[in-house]
Design a protein around this motif. Structure first.
Motif, PDB file in Angstrom:
ATOM      1  N   PHE B 138       0.845  -1.196   0.000  1.00  0.00           N
ATOM      2  CA  PHE B 138       0.000   0.000   0.000  1.00  0.00           C
ATOM      3  C   PHE B 138       0.885   1.253   0.000  1.00  0.00           C
ATOM      4  CE2 PHE B 138      -2.410   3.369   2.126  1.00  0.00           C
ATOM      5  CZ  PHE B 138      -3.576   3.362   1.382  1.00  0.00           C
ATOM      6  N   LEU B 202      -6.820  -2.441  -6.506  1.00  0.00           N
ATOM      7  CA  LEU B 202      -7.323  -2.229  -5.144  1.00  0.00           C
ATOM      8  C   LEU B 202      -6.370  -1.324  -4.362  1.00  0.00           C
ATOM      9  CD1 LEU B 202      -9.449  -3.551  -2.936  1.00  0.00           C
ATOM     10  CD2 LEU B 202      -7.405  -4.793  -2.231  1.00  0.00           C
ATOM     11  N   LEU B 203      -5.074  -1.617  -4.479  1.00  0.00           N
ATOM     12  CA  LEU B 203      -4.063  -0.817  -3.773  1.00  0.00           C
ATOM     13  C   LEU B 203      -4.081   0.631  -4.250  1.00  0.00           C
ATOM     14  CD1 LEU B 203      -1.074  -3.328  -3.901  1.00  0.00           C
ATOM     15  CD2 LEU B 203      -2.237  -2.582  -1.828  1.00  0.00           C
ATOM     16  N   GLU B 206      -8.286   2.095  -3.341  1.00  0.00           N
ATOM     17  CA  GLU B 206      -9.000   2.034  -2.063  1.00  0.00           C
ATOM     18  C   GLU B 206      -8.173   2.553  -0.898  1.00  0.00           C
ATOM     19  OE1 GLU B 206     -12.076   1.381  -2.289  1.00  0.00           O
ATOM     20  OE2 GLU B 206     -12.033   0.615  -4.340  1.00  0.00           O
ATOM     21  N   TYR B 208      -6.567   2.402   3.026  1.00  0.00           N
ATOM     22  CA  TYR B 208      -5.818   1.341   3.689  1.00  0.00           C
ATOM     23  C   TYR B 208      -6.739   0.385   4.430  1.00  0.00           C
ATOM     24  CZ  TYR B 208      -2.892  -1.248   6.837  1.00  0.00           C
ATOM     25  OH  TYR B 208      -2.314  -2.277   7.521  1.00  0.00           O
ATOM     26  N   VAL B 211      -7.979  -2.099   2.085  1.00  0.00           N
ATOM     27  CA  VAL B 211      -6.905  -2.992   1.646  1.00  0.00           C
ATOM     28  C   VAL B 211      -6.580  -4.000   2.756  1.00  0.00           C
ATOM     29  CG1 VAL B 211      -4.441  -3.083   1.067  1.00  0.00           C
ATOM     30  CG2 VAL B 211      -5.909  -1.363   0.010  1.00  0.00           C
TER      31      VAL B 211
END
Lengths: 205, 260
Positions: B138, B202-203, B206, B208, B211
């Motif tokens: 992330f 997704l990283l 979105e 944290y 994730v």
């Protein structure tokens, strides 16, 4: 480097350049030292030069503890009076001198010649860790004292060695971390103070 | 108005190197001045009152005096020491990797509040999580984004057409994912599985918290890590020192597990 002194005689310029390569010596210090050496009596200058050559020719690393020595194995490793079951692991040869000054340690030493610093690209393979493992194979050593510096690199090295040595069944200890003699409690950082509290000891007497 | 001779700033110490007899040069990251080098005098002495506050990966309040070349630390106090990072080699190596990335990506004295925030959040997450690798992924994705190197994951970075839900490839030098028809002629590409593309998206999109809820298996985590690492290495044009140490710890951990 010495770009502003075309008038300097070539041998002197070379000496300034060589001195400038030493750690902590800037261009001005290099010039000052070079002129000091120039004015020095020839005998003293030759004594300094021969001391440098001699140290390069005669000093080697001890095959056992990796300390700098004139005879291999070194005096400490061959000393029959010392406790051969304890090995104190340090980062640099100078650390051995500091520990010896305390007169309260009678075991052996091992010099890693550095500490793990992942961010600077210094990994376990750059240290004398394989040599340490080799020493432990004989089974004579019962305790390892991790005496790496109490900073981030030293702690990383100590943690890495603990992981590596734990399966060998030797006792692994770490030098106590806490407040320095002559320090002030109010200036202590949280980490040091927390460690000092963890390592508090019963008052005797 | 001339800049004041003394000033205060919050900072995270990224790394340090020795200077002279007992001094250190610290590379620090500050919220308002970005990355900068400062000199800390006498901190290698055992009796230094400052050394404990200036260890790498410490968030501290610094009093700095302007110097000719670099500013000098006149006083300091720890704000956050991230103790769990220091007690565990796996967490520590990952936190140092984050510090190295911040150092490599940041120009000197370029202010970036979001990057400072990201660094702090990452150190706090690494100190508390049991999934340090997801925290790092992330962090990597956000950092390249904030530094202006957001990888293209929605459309093909070669031709701009929409990526089909099939096996594509990841091309660091093209700046992201590429479709089947753009693959010929590209070098250094790797297979990008559909699941890995989904995780990368997704990283990128979105928060944290979202994730952190996702659990992925080891092989997929490895693939995502490889893609992000190759992208970062191609942007920075250099390898990362701390990454190879993390690799080594993993290898040795796996070997110990087998022996046990």
């Amino acid at each position: 480097m010495n770009e502003s002194t075309p008038a300097t005689a070539a041998p002197l310029a070379r000496l300034i350049d060589e001195l400038h390569k030493l750690p902590g010596i800037g261009p001005k210090s290099a010039q000052r030292l070079a002129y000091y050496l120039l004015r020095m009596p020839t005998a003293e200058a030759q004594s300094l030069a021969s001391a440098i050559v001699e140290v390069k020719e005669r000093i080697t690393f001890c095959a056992i503890c990796q300390n700098v020595t004139e005879v291999d194995p070194c005096g400490i490793c061959t000393d029959g009076q010392r406790d051969r079951t304890i090995v104190c692991v340090v980062e640099e040869p100078l650390d051995i001198m500091a520990i010896e000054r305390t007169h309260s340690y009678r075991g052996l030493h091992h010099v890693l010649h550095g500490a793990i610093s992942p961010i600077d690209g210094i990994g376990p393979e750059d240290l004398k860790i394989a040599e340490l493992l080799h020493r432990l194979r004989s089974g004579e050593v019962k305790e390892i004292i991790l005496a790496t510096n109490p900073n981030l690199e030293g702690e990383a090295t100590a943690m890495y060695l603990t992981r590596l040595l734990r399966p060998l069944g030797v006792r692994i200890t770490r030098l106590a971390r806490g407040l320095p003699v002559g320090g002030d409690l109010e200036y202590a950082d949280d980490v040091t103070l927390a460690r000092a509290l963890e390592g508090r000891q019963e008052m005797e007497g | 108005m001339p800049a004041p001779r003394m000033y205060k700033t919050e900072a995270v110490v990224l790394r340090q190197r020795r200077l002279g007899e007992a001094d250190r040069i610290l590379v620090i990251y500050t919220p308002s001045l970005g990355k900068m080098d400062v000199k800390a005098r006498g901190v290698r002495k055992m009796t230094s009152r400052m050394s404990g506050h200036l260890q790498p990966l410490t968030r501290c309040m610094l009093q700095l005096a302007q110097g000719h070349v670099s500013d000098v630390v006149a006083g300091c106090e720890t704000l956050e020491s991230f103790q769990p990072l220091r007690d565990d080699l796996d967490r520590l190596s990952r936190a140092l990797y984050a510090a190295e990335l911040i150092d490599r990506f940041s120009p000197e004295r370029a202010q970036s509040f979001p990057t400072y925030r990201l660094l702090l959040d990452t150190l706090r997450r690494l100190a508390s999580t049991d999934e340090p690798d997801m925290v790092l992924r992330f962090f990597e994705m956000r950092l390249v984004d904030q530094c202006g190197f957001r990888p293209e994951l929605e459309v093909c970075s070669g031709c701009g057409s929409r990526l089909e839900p099939e096996q594509n490839r990841f091309a660091p030098l093209s700046g992201g994912a590429v479709c089947q028809s753009c693959i010929p002629g590209l070098t250094g590409t790797r297979v990008l599985s559909l699941n890995a593309l989904k995780v990368l998206r997704l990283l990128q999109r979105e928060s944290y918290n979202d994730v952190a809820r996702v659990r992925i298996d080891g092989a997929l985590a490895d693939e995502v890590e490889r893609h992000l690492r190759s992208y970062i290495v191609s942007v920075l044009e250099r390898d990362l020192n701390a990454a190879s140490f993390i690799e080594r710890l993993r290898r040795e951990g796996a070997r110990r597990a087998v022996e046990v």
